[in-house]
Design a protein around this motif. Structure first.
Motif, PDB file in Angstrom:
ATOM      1  N   GLY A 123       0.797  -1.211   0.000  1.00 53.76           N
ATOM      2  CA  GLY A 123       0.000   0.000   0.000  1.00 53.76           C
ATOM      3  C   GLY A 123       0.836   1.270   0.000  1.00 53.76           C
ATOM      4  N   GLY A 124       0.484   2.213  -0.871  1.00 52.86           N
ATOM      5  CA  GLY A 124       1.144   3.511  -0.917  1.00 52.86           C
ATOM      6  C   GLY A 124       2.367   3.574  -1.802  1.00 52.86           C
ATOM      7  N   VAL A 125       2.972   2.437  -2.104  1.00 52.81           N
ATOM      8  CA  VAL A 125       4.222   2.438  -2.876  1.00 52.81           C
ATOM      9  C   VAL A 125       3.973   2.915  -4.308  1.00 52.81           C
ATOM     10  CG1 VAL A 125       6.043   0.979  -3.846  1.00 52.81           C
ATOM     11  CG2 VAL A 125       5.333   0.682  -1.465  1.00 52.81           C
ATOM     12  N   ALA A 126       2.908   2.441  -4.920  1.00 53.15           N
ATOM     13  CA  ALA A 126       2.631   2.824  -6.302  1.00 53.15           C
ATOM     14  C   ALA A 126       2.453   4.330  -6.439  1.00 53.15           C
ATOM     15  CB  ALA A 126       1.393   2.086  -6.819  1.00 53.15           C
ATOM     16  N   ASP A 127       1.708   4.928  -5.537  1.00 49.04           N
ATOM     17  CA  ASP A 127       1.466   6.370  -5.621  1.00 49.04           C
ATOM     18  C   ASP A 127       2.764   7.158  -5.443  1.00 49.04           C
ATOM     19  OD1 ASP A 127      -1.232   6.087  -6.106  1.00 49.04           O
ATOM     20  OD2 ASP A 127      -1.779   6.224  -3.976  1.00 49.04           O
ATOM     21  N   ARG A 128       3.651   6.687  -4.584  1.00 56.13           N
ATOM     22  CA  ARG A 128       4.924   7.399  -4.400  1.00 56.13           C
ATOM     23  C   ARG A 128       5.814   7.247  -5.632  1.00 56.13           C
ATOM     24  NH1 ARG A 128       4.372   5.030   0.763  1.00 56.13           N
ATOM     25  NH2 ARG A 128       6.073   3.543   0.387  1.00 56.13           N
ATOM     26  N   LEU A 129       5.833   6.048  -6.207  1.00 55.86           N
ATOM     27  CA  LEU A 129       6.628   5.841  -7.419  1.00 55.86           C
ATOM     28  C   LEU A 129       6.113   6.683  -8.579  1.00 55.86           C
ATOM     29  CD1 LEU A 129       7.159   1.962  -7.416  1.00 55.86           C
ATOM     30  CD2 LEU A 129       8.961   3.712  -7.331  1.00 55.86           C
ATOM     31  N   ARG A 130       4.789   6.872  -8.617  1.00 53.83           N
ATOM     32  CA  ARG A 130       4.204   7.625  -9.727  1.00 53.83           C
ATOM     33  C   ARG A 130       4.563   9.115  -9.691  1.00 53.83           C
ATOM     34  NH1 ARG A 130      -0.258   3.775 -10.374  1.00 53.83           N
ATOM     35  NH2 ARG A 130      -1.080   4.383  -8.336  1.00 53.83           N
ATOM     36  N   GLN A 131       5.115   9.578  -8.617  1.00 52.92           N
ATOM     37  CA  GLN A 131       5.589  10.964  -8.583  1.00 52.92           C
ATOM     38  C   GLN A 131       6.793  11.155  -9.496  1.00 52.92           C
ATOM     39  OE1 GLN A 131       6.183  12.210  -4.510  1.00 52.92           O
ATOM     40  NE2 GLN A 131       4.213  11.359  -3.846  1.00 52.92           N
TER      41      GLN A 131
END
Length: 357
Positions: free
Chosen positions: A307-315
């Motif tokens: 959880g949360g890793v994808a959104d941080r990588l998408r930055q």
């Protein structure tokens, strides 16, 4: 005109994000100048017909169109009466990602079948292959498959032959969505006809846009008896290019030589590099919370992230969720993805997944 984007920026969202291959741009420039007869009566479309026969065999005919949805709508519509239906995987692009175009624009009933890896089999087809002669049921008359599938998996020629034999024995035809047909050919190491014409496919869409074209797809008819009215339907569905030479020239750039294999093979290789880098991270503990959800057979990697890793990588890198409820994402490599792009993404993953100390 000034450039409005960073030409060095690349992500892993889709092979539709990439630009145009330089050799395709060169082909467009070569096709420019002077006058050529409109609506397909040009030298480039005539040459494309010859090249398609070389790839798919005698009797094959090509109908250039603008985009993949248009190819699917026109191709399927040419195979069906008004009461016909199409059996497809529940992950099929025509079912999930075409805005209802086959049903709304062409009036085609879709009969989706659950397929965990995106692939149909005779046994799965049988779930919807019934009711012929029943006036209360849309008639299953076409089996639709995708090669490579929307989940990045591949049909072997024997698998396509088995489902084609089943379909034909039950009075159905076979349509193949080939948006990434070149990636399949590069991965299988086989000529295009080996898993299309020779495997019993009747009609297919031939993709160019995801493999370095500006916007060029085609419907290819392999069995004349399975398709009717394309000359009218292509215009009816707003897929008839007036300056068709520029659509055909792009497909020629890819297919009249080995460019289609070089571009697709490179994209596949970059996806393998990405997967192998993640596998190494899982093994050494730097990415231990990552799991793969599908095989990586062409240019796409499917995985589940904490959880949360994808959104941080998408930055830093653009990519899409596939199933957000499961934390599943899709990373796609393109003809212009570099080893440095992949390695930078892997480094970002390690940073995001590093244990807090």
């Amino acid at each position: 005109m000034k450039r409005f984007h960073d030409a060095q920026l690349r992500g892993f969202a889709s092979d539709n994000y990439s630009g145009v291959h330089p050799e395709v741009l060169d082909a467009l420039a070569e096709a420019n100048g002077g006058h050529q007869t409109a609506y397909g009566e040009d030298e480039y479309t005539a040459r494309l017909q010859d090249v398609i026969v070389q790839h798919f065999g005698r009797g094959a005919s090509v109908w250039p169109v603008f985009n993949g949805t248009g190819a699917n709508v026109v191709g399927l519509q040419s195979m069906l009466p008004r009461w016909g239906a199409v059996i497809c995987a529940d992950t099929a692009h025509i079912h999930v990602d075409e805005g209802g175009a086959p049903e709304k624009s062409a009036g085609i009933k879709l009969l989706p079948v659950p397929a965990g890896n995106g692939k149909l089999t005779p046994e799965l087809i049988a779930a919807e292959a019934w009711g012929w002669g029943d006036e209360h049921r849309a008639q299953p008359l076409v089996v639709h498959i995708t090669q490579s599938t929307e989940l990045g998996t591949l049909y072997r020629p024997g698998e396509i032959r088995a489902l084609a034999d089943y379909a034909h024995a039950n009075g159905m035809s076979v349509y193949l969505d080939g948006a990434r047909l070149s990636n399949a050919a590069a991965a299988l190491g086989l000529p295009l006809r080996a898993f299309t014409t020779d495997a019993g496919v009747d009609v297919l869409s031939l993709g160019g846009t995801k493999n370095g074209a500006l916007g060029a797809e085609a419907v290819v008819v392999l069995n004349d008896a399975a398709s009717e009215g394309l000359v009218y339907l292509r215009k009816h569905q707003m897929q008839l290019a007036s300056k068709m030479r520029f659509v055909s020239a792009q497909l020629l750039a890819l297919l009249d030589g080995d460019l289609y294999l070089r571009t697709a093979g490179h994209a596949n290789a970059m996806a393998r590099r990405l997967r192998e880098g993640i596998e190494a991270g899982i093994a050494d503990g730097s990415m231990e919370d990552v799991t793969f959800t599908q095989e990586t057979q062409v240019n796409a990697v499917f995985a589940a992230l904490p959880g949360g890793v994808a959104d941080r990588l998408r930055q830093r890198f653009r990519f899409y969720d596939w199933d957000s409820a499961k934390g599943e994402v899709r990373w796609v490599c393109s003809f212009d993805t570099t080893a440095e792009d992949v390695d930078a993404f892997l480094a970002a993953m390690r940073s995001e997944l590093a244990p807090v100390t």
